[in-house]
Design a protein around this motif. Structure first.
Motif, PDB file in Angstrom:
ATOM      1  N   GLY A   1      43.378  39.370  38.542  1.00 30.24           N
ATOM      2  CA  GLY A   1      43.650  38.432  39.622  1.00 30.24           C
ATOM      3  C   GLY A   1      42.857  38.673  40.881  1.00 30.24           C
ATOM      4  O   GLY A   1      43.001  37.933  41.862  1.00 30.24           O
ATOM      5  N   LEU A   2      42.004  39.688  40.878  1.00 28.09           N
ATOM      6  CA  LEU A   2      41.169  39.996  42.033  1.00 28.09           C
ATOM      7  C   LEU A   2      39.774  39.420  41.843  1.00 28.09           C
ATOM      8  O   LEU A   2      39.350  39.158  40.716  1.00 28.09           O
ATOM      9  CB  LEU A   2      41.089  41.508  42.235  1.00 28.09           C
TER      10      LEU A   2
ATOM     11  N   PHE B   1      34.608  24.036  42.715  1.00 29.72           N
ATOM     12  CA  PHE B   1      34.470  24.439  44.112  1.00 29.72           C
ATOM     13  C   PHE B   1      35.196  25.766  44.353  1.00 29.72           C
ATOM     14  O   PHE B   1      34.695  26.655  45.010  1.00 29.72           O
ATOM     15  CB  PHE B   1      35.043  23.335  45.006  1.00 29.72           C
ATOM     16  N   ASP B   2      36.391  25.912  43.727  1.00 25.26           N
ATOM     17  CA  ASP B   2      37.119  27.150  43.875  1.00 25.26           C
ATOM     18  C   ASP B   2      36.376  28.314  43.262  1.00 25.26           C
ATOM     19  O   ASP B   2      36.391  29.431  43.757  1.00 25.26           O
ATOM     20  CB  ASP B   2      38.507  27.038  43.223  1.00 25.26           C
ATOM     21  N   MET B   3      35.672  28.047  42.156  1.00 28.45           N
ATOM     22  CA  MET B   3      34.929  29.101  41.495  1.00 28.45           C
ATOM     23  C   MET B   3      33.773  29.619  42.342  1.00 28.45           C
ATOM     24  O   MET B   3      33.295  30.714  42.157  1.00 28.45           O
ATOM     25  CB  MET B   3      34.393  28.631  40.147  1.00 28.45           C
ATOM     26  N   MET B   4      33.334  28.807  43.292  1.00 29.88           N
ATOM     27  CA  MET B   4      32.271  29.259  44.182  1.00 29.88           C
ATOM     28  C   MET B   4      32.810  30.167  45.282  1.00 29.88           C
ATOM     29  O   MET B   4      32.082  30.634  46.126  1.00 29.88           O
ATOM     30  CB  MET B   4      31.562  28.045  44.813  1.00 29.88           C
ATOM     31  N   GLY B   5      34.152  30.379  45.272  1.00 29.98           N
ATOM     32  CA  GLY B   5      34.708  31.353  46.201  1.00 29.98           C
ATOM     33  C   GLY B   5      34.834  30.859  47.620  1.00 29.98           C
ATOM     34  O   GLY B   5      34.852  31.630  48.556  1.00 29.98           O
ATOM     35  N   THR B   6      34.927  29.537  47.803  1.00 29.70           N
ATOM     36  CA  THR B   6      35.027  29.001  49.166  1.00 29.70           C
ATOM     37  C   THR B   6      36.481  28.830  49.564  1.00 29.70           C
ATOM     38  O   THR B   6      37.363  28.864  48.724  1.00 29.70           O
ATOM     39  CB  THR B   6      34.308  27.656  49.251  1.00 29.70           C
TER      40      THR B   6
ATOM     41  N   HIS C   1      33.966  47.885  44.716  1.00 27.59           N
ATOM     42  CA  HIS C   1      34.480  47.138  43.556  1.00 27.59           C
ATOM     43  C   HIS C   1      34.282  48.040  42.346  1.00 27.59           C
ATOM     44  O   HIS C   1      33.150  48.258  41.904  1.00 27.59           O
ATOM     45  CB  HIS C   1      33.721  45.819  43.391  1.00 27.59           C
ATOM     46  N   THR C   2      35.377  48.578  41.821  1.00 29.02           N
ATOM     47  CA  THR C   2      35.316  49.654  40.842  1.00 29.02           C
ATOM     48  C   THR C   2      35.692  49.186  39.441  1.00 29.02           C
ATOM     49  O   THR C   2      36.677  48.464  39.266  1.00 29.02           O
ATOM     50  CB  THR C   2      36.267  50.797  41.251  1.00 29.02           C
ATOM     51  N   MET C   3      34.915  49.625  38.464  1.00 31.09           N
ATOM     52  CA  MET C   3      35.276  49.522  37.052  1.00 31.09           C
ATOM     53  C   MET C   3      35.020  50.894  36.446  1.00 31.09           C
ATOM     54  O   MET C   3      33.866  51.280  36.205  1.00 31.09           O
ATOM     55  CB  MET C   3      34.464  48.434  36.350  1.00 31.09           C
ATOM     56  N   LEU C   4      36.081  51.651  36.245  1.00 32.04           N
ATOM     57  CA  LEU C   4      35.961  53.053  35.845  1.00 32.04           C
ATOM     58  C   LEU C   4      35.247  53.193  34.508  1.00 32.04           C
ATOM     59  O   LEU C   4      35.590  52.532  33.525  1.00 32.04           O
ATOM     60  CB  LEU C   4      37.344  53.696  35.772  1.00 32.04           C
ATOM     61  N   GLY C   5      34.244  54.072  34.501  1.00 30.98           N
ATOM     62  CA  GLY C   5      33.538  54.387  33.268  1.00 30.98           C
ATOM     63  C   GLY C   5      32.604  53.309  32.760  1.00 30.98           C
ATOM     64  O   GLY C   5      32.061  53.442  31.659  1.00 30.98           O
ATOM     65  N   LYS C   6      32.377  52.273  33.546  1.00 28.96           N
ATOM     66  CA  LYS C   6      31.631  51.121  33.041  1.00 28.96           C
ATOM     67  C   LYS C   6      30.239  51.021  33.661  1.00 28.96           C
ATOM     68  O   LYS C   6      30.017  51.406  34.805  1.00 28.96           O
ATOM     69  CB  LYS C   6      32.397  49.824  33.324  1.00 28.96           C
ATOM     70  N   PRO C   7      29.288  50.448  32.915  1.00 29.52           N
ATOM     71  CA  PRO C   7      27.956  50.199  33.461  1.00 29.52           C
ATOM     72  C   PRO C   7      27.934  48.921  34.295  1.00 29.52           C
ATOM     73  O   PRO C   7      28.908  48.161  34.326  1.00 29.52           O
ATOM     74  CB  PRO C   7      27.102  50.048  32.197  1.00 29.52           C
ATOM     75  N   LEU C   8      26.809  48.686  34.939  1.00 29.85           N
ATOM     76  CA  LEU C   8      26.657  47.478  35.753  1.00 29.85           C
ATOM     77  C   LEU C   8      26.787  46.204  34.922  1.00 29.85           C
ATOM     78  O   LEU C   8      27.170  45.158  35.448  1.00 29.85           O
ATOM     79  CB  LEU C   8      25.306  47.506  36.464  1.00 29.85           C
TER      80      LEU C   8
ATOM     81  N   LEU D   1      32.650  38.291  44.737  1.00 26.50           N
ATOM     82  CA  LEU D   1      32.527  39.062  45.977  1.00 26.50           C
ATOM     83  C   LEU D   1      31.142  38.880  46.589  1.00 26.50           C
ATOM     84  O   LEU D   1      31.015  38.727  47.816  1.00 26.50           O
ATOM     85  CB  LEU D   1      32.786  40.540  45.691  1.00 26.50           C
ATOM     86  N   ILE D   2      30.117  38.923  45.782  1.00 25.33           N
ATOM     87  CA  ILE D   2      28.756  38.762  46.293  1.00 25.33           C
ATOM     88  C   ILE D   2      28.590  37.405  46.949  1.00 25.33           C
ATOM     89  O   ILE D   2      27.942  37.282  48.002  1.00 25.33           O
ATOM     90  CB  ILE D   2      27.736  38.972  45.157  1.00 25.33           C
TER      91      ILE D   2
END
Length: 360
Positions: free
Chosen positions: A86-87, A355-360, A65-72, A93-94
């Motif tokens: 939209g991803l 519920f959708d926000m929990m990624g189920t 999972h990439t964010m170019l040039g960015k910190p955590l 993901l976690i």
């Protein structure tokens, strides 16, 4: 101005890491997620790892999972659901996969220039993973960054600073370090600026061969195998360069001691002692370390698991101070929990959104 020498007095003793998870056994399928920037994204280190693992007969896959040039911290600020593209966000993901390993890659210079921000970023992600990942026992790996090319007058000093700061954060949080920056320093020690130049495509980013070296290190760290045994390399890396990269990967790993070593099933504890001025000093000689169960602890304060799973206590004490740490010895939870179906109607729209926000 009058200077008076003062004697330091022990003010506090804290056992670190204070709360750590140890996973001595790999699951059958290794599932890696990285929250990363360009240092992993360039040349696709994840794909190289996947090809190495496949060639070595391992059931393993690395998703990045990439964010170019960015910190955590920027990964953190994406939010809980879908990102602007939209991803799925990093947090989503976690939450939606039982990852066996999660790699937290910090922005290139921040761990050297702002250790407090680095520490804060790692700590909040460790807490989030432990609470929300379907595998709360995911092994958390932080790759060590390296100094920039061209700045040869500071190259060694900056790499030493990286080393000290990464080890400080590992001591506090219990993450495992992949010492990529150590390998960069090794080749600089061996060959100087001209010798390490082929490892850089600009002032900081790796070339194909140094990306391959880092992928070999991650493979060796995760599977507990010597990288010199790896048989695969991409076509963009010559046979001779691949052999050399595997040798440096092996040398860097074998010469490095992690605070938490999951393969060896060990944890190196430190009684962090502060004086009345908040400065760290040597721990008192009379501190005694004991463990409640689950393994042994030696004179060097190294806990070694006996393979028994459970939650155990480590204590460091003398006649003035007592400090405790918690060790969880566990296996990877490989299944994502199945949530019961919910019948939704217009009156329950907010519930559906949550519920959708929990990624189920």
């Amino acid at each position: 101005v009058v200077l008076t020498k003062l004697n330091t007095v022990v003010q506090s003793v804290t056992l670190m890491p204070a709360d750590v998870t140890l996973v001595p056994q790999l699951p059958e399928k290794v599932k890696v997620l990285s929250l990363n920037n360009s240092l992993i994204h360039y040349n696709d280190q994840a794909a190289m790892f996947n090809d190495i693992a496949a060639a070595m007969g391992k059931d393993a896959h690395w998703t990045k999972h990439t964010m170019l040039g960015k910190p955590l911290s920027t990964h953190w600020e994406e939010g809980d659901g879908l990102g602007g593209d939209g991803l799925p966000s990093a947090k989503m993901l976690i939450r939606t996969e039982a990852w066996s390993h999660i790699i937290l890659q910090e922005q290139s210079g921040l761990p050297r220039t702002d250790i407090e921000a680095f520490r804060r970023n790692v700590k909040q992600w460790v807490s989030y993973i432990r609470e929300y990942c379907p595998n709360p026992n995911a092994i958390i790996i932080v790759p060590m960054n390296w100094a920039y090319s061209g700045d040869w007058a500071n190259f060694t000093d900056y790499n030493n600073k990286f080393y000290a700061n990464y080890m400080d954060v590992a001591r506090e949080t219990g993450v495992t370090i992949c010492p990529v920056g150590v390998a960069y320093q090794m080749v600089y020690n061996d060959k100087g600026a001209d010798g390490i130049a082929p490892w850089f495509q600009d002032d900081r980013h790796p070339t194909d061969m140094s990306t391959y070296m880092a992928a070999c290190m991650e493979y060796g760290l995760i599977f507990g195998e010597n990288p010199v045994t790896i048989t695969y390399h991409p076509e963009s890396v010559s046979d001779a360069d691949a052999t050399e990269m595997r040798a440096y990967a092996s040398k860097a790993l074998s010469g490095f001691t992690n605070i938490v070593d999951h393969t060896a099933a060990t944890i190196r504890f430190t009684a962090v002692t502060l004086d009345q001025f908040g400065m760290e000093i040597d721990a008192p000689d009379d501190i005694v370390f004991t463990v409640s169960d689950g393994g042994t602890i030696d004179d060097n304060h190294v806990f070694t698991s006996n393979g028994t799973e459970g939650v155990f206590g480590v204590t460091a004490q003398n006649n003035q101070f007592e400090t405790k740490a918690t060790v969880k010895v566990a296996h990877a939870e490989t299944e994502v929990p199945v949530y019961p179906a919910i019948e939704l109607n217009a009156d329950k729209l907010s519930a559906e959104q949550d519920f959708d926000m929990m990624g189920t």
